[in-house]
Design an enzyme around this catalytic site. Sequence first.
Site, PDB file in Angstrom:
ATOM      1  N   CYS A   1       0.849  -1.194   0.000  1.00 24.93           N
ATOM      2  CA  CYS A   1       0.000   0.000   0.000  1.00 24.93           C
ATOM      3  C   CYS A   1       0.885   1.243   0.000  1.00 24.93           C
ATOM      4  CB  CYS A   1      -0.931  -0.015   1.207  1.00 24.93           C
ATOM      5  SG  CYS A   1      -2.121  -1.363   1.192  1.00 24.93           S
TER       6      CYS A   1
ATOM      7  N   ARG B   1      -0.591   3.882  -2.706  1.00 20.79           N
ATOM      8  CA  ARG B   1      -1.582   3.637  -3.764  1.00 20.79           C
ATOM      9  C   ARG B   1      -2.993   3.605  -3.203  1.00 20.79           C
ATOM     10  NH1 ARG B   1      -3.710  -1.306  -3.264  1.00 20.79           N
ATOM     11  NH2 ARG B   1      -2.522  -2.876  -2.117  1.00 20.79           N
TER      12      ARG B   1
END
Length: 282
Positions: A157, A183
Amino acid sequence: MSYADKVFIEMCEDIITNGTSTEGEKVRPVWEDGSSAYTIKKFGVVNRYDLSKEFPALTLRRTGIKSCVDELLWIWQKKSNNVHDLNSHIWDSWAGEDGSIGKAYGYQMQVKHQYREGMMDQVDRVIYDLKNNPYSRRIMTNIYVHQDLHEMNLYPCAYSMTFNVTKEKGSERLTLNGILNQRSQDVLTANNWNVCQYAVLLHMLAQVCGMKAGELVHVIADSHIYDRHIPLVKELISREPLPAPDFWLNPEITDFYQFTPEDVRLENYQTHPQIKNIPVAV
């Protein structure tokens, strides 16, 4: 008022008021009961924190700084992808029977690459450049490695840090700044957790490289609140922010690999009660 509280409240209000819903769409995450976990989301959220002014810990609820640092060091210092090396159980849902999360997170940090200066992993490369080439515009890490994604139990992430060194006018002291690229982020469970982690990382790297911590910029491509979290978030951001805590980092540590969670403290940290039993989508 803690500046981190102000940023968090404004971000959540913007997501709830102006975000778009994924309800009815094809989504990957599910709740424990197997139903789809929908979100309300905003694209391209950018938050900035000046670490020279205060440490960005929420006071709306307590952020567990020791656990934050333990996970940070698990990735950046131990460079591990095994939950048996971690003191919390937050990664257990993504671990195999052997404790591995695959070629994710810490695994990517310990892979050595050939540079002109020799073989180094990403963390050692960052430290080398901060000490020897501080004005380089190439000081960064990236753990979103496409050829290894199929062997990761969870795609990263928070996947990239870019470091940039500046000098204050009229001073020889160097300031270390960083951009954290993410992200995707579950705002309720992870936002301040990640902010505190990478604020600590900037403080640690600045200290061992003879600099001071400057600005942390947090860029989130998909900043979302899960449908079952919305009432919890509304209650959370209705609370009155308290003063920011004081940050302490053991000044005796000059080697990044010697830091432990005990070398980090938040002093005078006043908070509202924790939110318990937050449902987690996986």
